[in-house]
Scaffold this active site. Structure first.
Site, PDB file in Angstrom:
ATOM      1  N   PRO A   1       0.804  -1.230   0.000  1.00 17.90           N
ATOM      2  CA  PRO A   1       0.000   0.000   0.000  1.00 17.90           C
ATOM      3  C   PRO A   1       0.836   1.278   0.000  1.00 17.90           C
ATOM      4  O   PRO A   1       1.844   1.375   0.710  1.00 17.90           O
ATOM      5  CB  PRO A   1      -0.818  -0.123   1.290  1.00 17.90           C
ATOM      6  N   CYS A   2       0.374   2.251  -0.778  1.00 19.44           N
ATOM      7  CA  CYS A   2       1.142   3.483  -0.967  1.00 19.44           C
ATOM      8  C   CYS A   2       0.541   4.695  -0.268  1.00 19.44           C
ATOM      9  O   CYS A   2       1.125   5.783  -0.284  1.00 19.44           O
ATOM     10  CB  CYS A   2       1.255   3.795  -2.460  1.00 19.44           C
TER      11      CYS A   2
END
Length: 224
Positions: free
Chosen positions: A73-74
């Site tokens: 996840p960013c």
């Protein structure tokens, strides 16, 4: 030719697996995706490949895959967000990639994230994989570099098991040249060169070097 087995974590729609399999040299043996819609897409295109739901409770077997891929996840790293960094609740799930590397010990891994990773915790990520003895190379590649009409910079990190690489190459001339280049860089005091460090100094040095890095690619070899 024997195909390399891919374990695709944070799978999304299966982009890593689709690209690797199209080369003819890879076969996907497992997915891990928590969102329902992507899971349906994966089931449609890879009906025989198991898909685990939550990466946090996925159990691993040593040697079950030759390659691990992960686009963790960013949200906590993106310049568009609040920039909680690599210790944020969502982007902090990179630790699950590290756990998978430790337990599976694949020969290779490919990790992708937004360009904000370079200033939001790249040093911590590389420090963690270095302690597992994985060499790392990384670069920032834009979608426009591949012909798309937009930027979307992404950091791509390739990891190689340092021990297995040295065992396979041995004393061949190619490895000798690689060591020679590093020795020259060290002698010249090149900031981009690879320095041999003792473990207690390793993580802090990586953080200083990488967190100050610009957009260009770089490399870290684990030779301690």
């Amino acid at each position: 030719m024997k195909k390399l087995r891919v374990l695709d974590l944070f799978s999304g729609l299966g982009g890593f697996s689709a690209g690797l399999e199209r080369t003819g040299g890879f076969i996907t043996v497992g997915f891990c995706e928590i969102e329902e819609f992507p899971r349906k897409i994966l089931e449609k295109h890879w009906p025989k490949v198991p898909c685990h739901h939550d990466v946090r409770d996925r159990q691993y077997l040593r040697g079950e895959a030759d390659v691990i891929t992960a686009g963790f996840p960013c949200q906590d790293l993106s310049f568009a967000g609040r920039r909680a960094g690599i210790t944020g609740e969502r982007s902090g799930l990179y630790r699950e990639v590290v756990r998978a590397l430790r337990l599976v010990r694949p020969k290779y891994a490919i990790v992708e994230n937004v360009a904000g990773l370079l200033t939001g915790g790249m040093g911590r990520v590389l420090g963690d994989v270095a302690t597992l003895r994985y060499d790392a190379e990384w670069d920032c590649i834009s979608a426009s570099d591949c012909g798309a009409p937009h930027g979307r910079d992404r950091v791509w990190i390739t990891l190689t098991d340092a021990d297995s690489r040295k065992q396979s190459v041995g004393n061949a001339a190619g490895y000798g040249r690689r060591v020679g280049r590093k020795a020259q860089a060290q002698k010249a005091g090149n900031a981009d060169g690879v320095r041999k460090l003792q473990p207690p100094r390793l993580l802090g040095d990586i953080r200083r070097r990488v967190d100050n890095a610009a957009r260009g690619g770089a490399r870290w070899d684990c030779d301690w």
